[in-house]
Design a protein around this motif. Sequence first.
Motif, mmCIF file in Angstrom:
data_model
loop_
_atom_site.group_PDB
_atom_site.id
_atom_site.type_symbol
_atom_site.label_atom_id
_atom_site.label_comp_id
_atom_site.label_asym_id
_atom_site.label_seq_id
_atom_site.Cartn_x
_atom_site.Cartn_y
_atom_site.Cartn_z
ATOM 1 N N TYR A 277 41.663 -43.637 22.175
ATOM 2 C CA TYR A 277 42.749 -44.045 23.072
ATOM 3 C C TYR A 277 43.831 -44.808 22.310
ATOM 4 C CZ TYR A 277 45.123 -46.572 26.827
ATOM 5 O OH TYR A 277 46.073 -47.110 27.660
ATOM 6 N N LEU A 278 43.418 -45.744 21.475
ATOM 7 C CA LEU A 278 44.393 -46.537 20.715
ATOM 8 C C LEU A 278 45.148 -45.668 19.705
ATOM 9 C CD1 LEU A 278 42.269 -49.759 20.058
ATOM 10 C CD2 LEU A 278 44.118 -49.447 21.722
ATOM 11 N N VAL A 279 44.424 -44.755 19.062
ATOM 12 C CA VAL A 279 45.077 -43.859 18.097
ATOM 13 C C VAL A 279 46.069 -42.943 18.808
ATOM 14 C CG1 VAL A 279 44.699 -41.955 16.492
ATOM 15 C CG2 VAL A 279 43.200 -43.944 16.432
ATOM 16 N N LEU A 280 45.698 -42.443 19.999
ATOM 17 C CA LEU A 280 46.597 -41.573 20.747
ATOM 18 C C LEU A 280 47.868 -42.301 21.175
ATOM 19 C CD1 LEU A 280 44.424 -39.325 23.100
ATOM 20 C CD2 LEU A 280 45.945 -38.607 21.269
ATOM 21 N N LEU A 281 47.735 -43.571 21.560
ATOM 22 C CA LEU A 281 48.911 -44.355 21.918
ATOM 23 C C LEU A 281 49.891 -44.435 20.752
ATOM 24 C CD1 LEU A 281 47.537 -47.369 24.016
ATOM 25 C CD2 LEU A 281 48.790 -45.371 24.831
ATOM 26 N N VAL A 282 49.354 -44.711 19.577
ATOM 27 C CA VAL A 282 50.201 -44.778 18.381
ATOM 28 C C VAL A 282 50.799 -43.413 18.085
ATOM 29 C CG1 VAL A 282 50.220 -45.235 15.907
ATOM 30 C CG2 VAL A 282 48.870 -46.704 17.445
ATOM 31 N N PHE A 283 49.969 -42.371 18.198
ATOM 32 C CA PHE A 283 50.409 -41.018 17.891
ATOM 33 C C PHE A 283 51.539 -40.569 18.817
ATOM 34 C CE2 PHE A 283 49.993 -36.448 18.749
ATOM 35 C CZ PHE A 283 50.195 -35.940 17.470
ATOM 36 N N ILE A 284 51.375 -40.784 20.124
ATOM 37 C CA ILE A 284 52.404 -40.384 21.085
ATOM 38 C C ILE A 284 53.675 -41.202 20.880
ATOM 39 C CG2 ILE A 284 52.985 -40.311 23.542
ATOM 40 C CD1 ILE A 284 50.068 -39.664 24.118
ATOM 41 N N ARG A 285 53.507 -42.470 20.513
ATOM 42 C CA ARG A 285 54.684 -43.298 20.223
ATOM 43 C C ARG A 285 55.445 -42.739 19.024
ATOM 44 N NH1 ARG A 285 58.716 -45.042 19.700
ATOM 45 N NH2 ARG A 285 59.532 -47.154 19.748
ATOM 46 N N VAL B 146 36.370 -33.089 21.330
ATOM 47 C CA VAL B 146 35.155 -32.864 20.542
ATOM 48 C C VAL B 146 34.560 -34.154 19.996
ATOM 49 C CG1 VAL B 146 34.225 -31.743 18.492
ATOM 50 C CG2 VAL B 146 35.780 -30.496 19.992
ATOM 51 N N PRO B 147 35.310 -34.982 19.241
ATOM 52 C CA PRO B 147 34.704 -36.204 18.719
ATOM 53 C C PRO B 147 34.329 -37.222 19.793
ATOM 54 C CG PRO B 147 37.059 -36.218 18.307
ATOM 55 C CD PRO B 147 36.714 -34.844 18.798
ATOM 56 N N ALA B 148 34.940 -37.112 20.984
ATOM 57 C CA ALA B 148 34.626 -38.055 22.050
ATOM 58 C C ALA B 148 33.313 -37.714 22.736
ATOM 59 C CB ALA B 148 35.757 -38.076 23.086
ATOM 60 N N GLN B 149 32.836 -36.462 22.628
ATOM 61 C CA GLN B 149 31.680 -36.049 23.404
ATOM 62 C C GLN B 149 30.492 -35.558 22.580
ATOM 63 O OE1 GLN B 149 32.752 -33.406 26.691
ATOM 64 N NE2 GLN B 149 34.870 -34.067 26.534
ATOM 65 N N ILE B 150 30.729 -35.135 21.343
ATOM 66 C CA ILE B 150 29.647 -34.556 20.537
ATOM 67 C C ILE B 150 29.184 -35.575 19.501
ATOM 68 C CG2 ILE B 150 29.009 -32.671 18.999
ATOM 69 C CD1 ILE B 150 31.063 -30.950 20.370
ATOM 70 N N PRO B 151 27.922 -35.971 19.521
ATOM 71 C CA PRO B 151 27.439 -37.055 18.655
ATOM 72 C C PRO B 151 27.577 -36.767 17.166
ATOM 73 C CG PRO B 151 25.855 -36.577 20.407
ATOM 74 C CD PRO B 151 26.871 -35.495 20.439
ATOM 75 N N ASP B 152 27.386 -35.498 16.735
ATOM 76 C CA ASP B 152 27.373 -35.210 15.310
ATOM 77 C C ASP B 152 28.750 -34.876 14.743
ATOM 78 O OD1 ASP B 152 27.655 -32.837 16.604
ATOM 79 O OD2 ASP B 152 26.110 -31.751 15.487
ATOM 80 N N ARG B 153 29.788 -35.133 15.510
ATOM 81 C CA ARG B 153 31.153 -34.922 15.024
ATOM 82 C C ARG B 153 31.826 -36.274 14.823
ATOM 83 N NH1 ARG B 153 32.748 -29.564 15.869
ATOM 84 N NH2 ARG B 153 30.826 -28.334 15.704
ATOM 85 N N GLY B 154 32.361 -36.484 13.646
ATOM 86 C CA GLY B 154 33.006 -37.753 13.334
ATOM 87 C C GLY B 154 34.434 -37.819 13.850
ATOM 88 N N LEU B 155 35.016 -39.008 13.763
ATOM 89 C CA LEU B 155 36.374 -39.224 14.239
ATOM 90 C C LEU B 155 37.433 -38.836 13.212
ATOM 91 C CD1 LEU B 155 35.960 -42.708 15.980
ATOM 92 C CD2 LEU B 155 36.085 -40.476 17.077
ATOM 93 N N LEU B 156 37.100 -38.927 11.920
ATOM 94 C CA LEU B 156 38.091 -38.698 10.880
ATOM 95 C C LEU B 156 38.712 -37.296 10.940
ATOM 96 C CD1 LEU B 156 39.642 -39.796 8.492
ATOM 97 C CD2 LEU B 156 37.742 -39.083 7.003
ATOM 98 N N PRO B 157 37.915 -36.214 11.128
ATOM 99 C CA PRO B 157 38.553 -34.893 11.235
ATOM 100 C C PRO B 157 39.564 -34.809 12.369
ATOM 101 C CG PRO B 157 36.205 -34.652 10.859
ATOM 102 C CD PRO B 157 36.441 -36.106 11.119
ATOM 103 N N ALA B 158 39.267 -35.465 13.476
ATOM 104 C CA ALA B 158 40.206 -35.453 14.597
ATOM 105 C C ALA B 158 41.502 -36.163 14.231
ATOM 106 C CB ALA B 158 39.577 -36.112 15.821
ATOM 107 N N PHE B 159 41.383 -37.271 13.499
ATOM 108 C CA PHE B 159 42.587 -37.997 13.101
ATOM 109 C C PHE B 159 43.415 -37.190 12.109
ATOM 110 C CE2 PHE B 159 40.093 -42.163 13.916
ATOM 111 C CZ PHE B 159 40.245 -41.972 15.272
ATOM 112 N N VAL B 160 42.745 -36.442 11.244
ATOM 113 C CA VAL B 160 43.467 -35.566 10.318
ATOM 114 C C VAL B 160 44.225 -34.488 11.096
ATOM 115 C CG1 VAL B 160 43.231 -33.866 8.476
ATOM 116 C CG2 VAL B 160 41.886 -35.973 8.405
ATOM 117 N N LEU B 161 43.584 -33.932 12.124
ATOM 118 C CA LEU B 161 44.235 -32.930 12.958
ATOM 119 C C LEU B 161 45.426 -33.525 13.707
ATOM 120 C CD1 LEU B 161 41.144 -31.046 14.444
ATOM 121 C CD2 LEU B 161 42.773 -30.183 12.765
#
Length: 240
Positions: A35-43, A70-85
């Motif tokens: 949520y915090l990353v998305l706020l920064v991203f949309i800004r 995906v990273p919000a719901q699947i335990p074996d997926r990390g947050l970093l790939p989502a941030f790269v995307l």
Amino acid sequence: MKKEEIHLGDWQRIVLGNAPGEYMLEVVLRTLIIYLVLLVFIRLLGKRMGAQLTITEMAVMLTLGAIVAVPAQIPDRGLLPAFVLLGTVLLLQRGVNWLALKNRKVEVVVQSDVSLLLKNGVLNTAEMKKMDISHEQVFAHLRSKDVLHLGQLCRVYLESGGHFSVFRYQEPRPGLSVLPEWDERLRDEQQQESDLSACLYCGNVQHQVSAKTQCTNCGHQQWTYAVQPQSLVEQEAEAH
């Protein structure tokens, strides 16, 4: 998951899934971070993301949902790939906006162009068909702007963001009513031009019309009354 592992009475799997209970706390943490990353991203995407969206901006918003789900719901997926995307999408959107600013043709391709839906009180039916917009969609928007007949308008544009821009005549002309046909009370209050008729399809106003007269603008043969420039209903609307 294999089909033999699925049981309708397995409420723990239905409610919590196969992840351990401790993962619920991790979901809260992941959601907070995303949520915090998305706020920064949309800004960083700019103020337009909080307004009426263009086609490219709508595509970005849909992409954001797919990325963070995906990273919000699947335990074996990390947050970093989502941030790269997210960073990739940010660079792509900024790059498209830069190209659109530099080149008008690129802007039209990626963000569409303004469409002229009405000119001098007459509907541009060819453009409406091209944009897949019905008469009632146009009339509904005009009614929301306190427009009662097409003779009040000199231009109506469909902007690239999907909203309408309406420009009125200072001195209205006779025109086609935009009131619903079933609302007989309001339509009866509209003063009709005795020697003019309006084409039901495009709103073109003509003199001395018969049942077989073709509209000089669109070729259709369906006619109704033309509303006088100032009707009782318009006076009441202006008073309010």
